[in-house]
Scaffold this active site. Sequence first.
Site, PDB file in Angstrom:
ATOM      1  N   GLU A 151      29.820 -10.557 -14.909  1.00 47.33           N
ATOM      2  CA  GLU A 151      31.258 -10.294 -14.796  1.00 47.33           C
ATOM      3  C   GLU A 151      31.697 -10.422 -13.340  1.00 47.33           C
ATOM      4  O   GLU A 151      30.947 -10.105 -12.425  1.00 47.33           O
ATOM      5  CB  GLU A 151      31.590  -8.912 -15.375  1.00 47.33           C
ATOM      6  CG  GLU A 151      30.867  -7.742 -14.733  1.00 47.33           C
ATOM      7  CD  GLU A 151      31.660  -7.077 -13.649  1.00 47.33           C
ATOM      8  OE1 GLU A 151      32.887  -7.261 -13.626  1.00 47.33           O
ATOM      9  OE2 GLU A 151      31.038  -6.384 -12.830  1.00 47.33           O
ATOM     10  N   GLU A 155      37.930  -3.927 -10.128  1.00 47.92           N
ATOM     11  CA  GLU A 155      38.642  -2.769 -10.652  1.00 47.92           C
ATOM     12  C   GLU A 155      40.105  -2.819 -10.201  1.00 47.92           C
ATOM     13  O   GLU A 155      40.391  -3.210  -9.072  1.00 47.92           O
ATOM     14  CB  GLU A 155      37.984  -1.479 -10.165  1.00 47.92           C
ATOM     15  CG  GLU A 155      36.669  -1.240 -10.866  1.00 47.92           C
ATOM     16  CD  GLU A 155      35.962  -0.004 -10.365  1.00 47.92           C
ATOM     17  OE1 GLU A 155      36.632   0.926  -9.898  1.00 47.92           O
ATOM     18  OE2 GLU A 155      34.723   0.013 -10.448  1.00 47.92           O
ATOM     19  N   CYS A 260      30.339  -1.490  -6.851  1.00 46.01           N
ATOM     20  CA  CYS A 260      29.629  -2.781  -6.933  1.00 46.01           C
ATOM     21  C   CYS A 260      29.042  -3.224  -5.602  1.00 46.01           C
ATOM     22  O   CYS A 260      27.838  -3.420  -5.490  1.00 46.01           O
ATOM     23  CB  CYS A 260      30.582  -3.849  -7.448  1.00 46.01           C
ATOM     24  SG  CYS A 260      31.267  -3.412  -9.040  1.00 46.01           S
TER      25      CYS A 260
END
Length: 433
Positions: A151, A155, A260
């Site tokens: 992905e 966010e 991340c």
Amino acid sequence: MSTSPARIAVFGAGYVGLVTGACFAELGHSVVVRDIVGARIDALRRGEVPIYEPGLDDLLARNSERLTFTLDVAEAIEGADFVYVAVGTPPTYSGDADLSAVWTVVDELPVIDRPCTVVMKSTVPVGTGLRVRHRLDERGLEHVGYVSNPEFTAEGTAVKDFMRPDRVVVGAFREEDGDGVAALHAGIDAPVVRCDVASAEMIKLAANAALMTRISFINEIANVCEATGADVVRVAEGIGLDRRIGPSFLRAGVGYGGSCFPKDSLALKQLAANSGYHFQLLNAVIEVNELQKRRVIGKLHHHLGSLRDRNVALLGLAFKPHTDDMREAPSLVLAGRLLAEGANVSAWDPVVDGIDLHGVRMAETVEDAAAGADAVVLVTEWPQLAEVDWPAVAQTMRTKIFVDGRNMLDQEMLRGAGFAVEGIGRAAAGGAA
Ligand code: UGA
């Protein structure tokens, strides 16, 4: 390549799993989202969205007929053509990714006697797909396909990023498994990069590393700008117009955070180290980011001297606007440092309602956070901060220092309001401090 609706089981109802599930439902597929947290599944069944992600609640509501939520593995897998793995892969003490949740999903898969493909959405070290492949084979699930489909959603813009991505990456061991996952994305207008599993895994880690490198690069340029009188905002504009460089991810600030970048940089660094390679550039990127978070403290010292008993207001706590995510947020490091120096810390955030640090006072409004403060530090560039009546706020402060950690607000305006202003990578602008 078939474009008929598929049945998709998504394991993990976090940011990635929920967005993936909701978007696939929007594309017409029938989706079951499975999680291990009962309260989360109950809330989703009631139509409540347990995370703050713009557009996600609408998407879930609009596609409720094609979306179900369960705690039960067998119910999720029943009739599934695809099993998406979207569970967390947090860092361990060594920096390696903790894959225990991934292995739990793989090991809990029941005997599946029809065509089905396991698809990895979670960010995993290169080589994980091969290990999962072997594990499936050992369990007699050779016919179950395996595909890496990383992905790239950020966010706060995750729904848009999923529906209108720059690319879809599909890494497969068998061509037909990759065809199936590519077909799931019919209706999305984006190039599909088809490759082997290891390359797909590396594309994810390398993309994030490239973005972090740009941030640490511009932050270091900002620091040199401060020392030499240049303005990093103009510099970023000037270099970003070069098409070979481009304008994205050149905003200097208090460093990157989030669920991340910090985790993925450690995982890539550790992956390289485990393979006997010392990834010098990535090490520097990480170190620059750590130092960048602390530079604000130096700016406050410069204006206030000792911070003991000084009142400092942190404006914005989430690691970036439009999210409630506090994971690795620079605000945590800032608040921790300020408290350690004996400062009194107040904080405001429109979405985050608490900070897991003893001693930080949460305020309902910016005005309340700043009242009586010696300095305000803009940590997260929430758009609401552009609407604040800064001259009025300045009047309520004890000392009027403004550190704009994101170069968000107009420095002239702040100076006009009476603040001594510090940005990141910009010449300090004096006021009535
Ligand atoms: C990031 C990537 O952008 C996504 O493509 C990726 O899918 C995701 O990680 C992931 O691996 O799951 P995210 O962490 O949600 O997404 O947020 P970003 O918008 O990338 O911001 C990350 C951090 O960098 C924030 O703290 C932000 O303030 C900071 N940043 C970003 C800067 O300091 N300067 C910039 O110019 C851009």
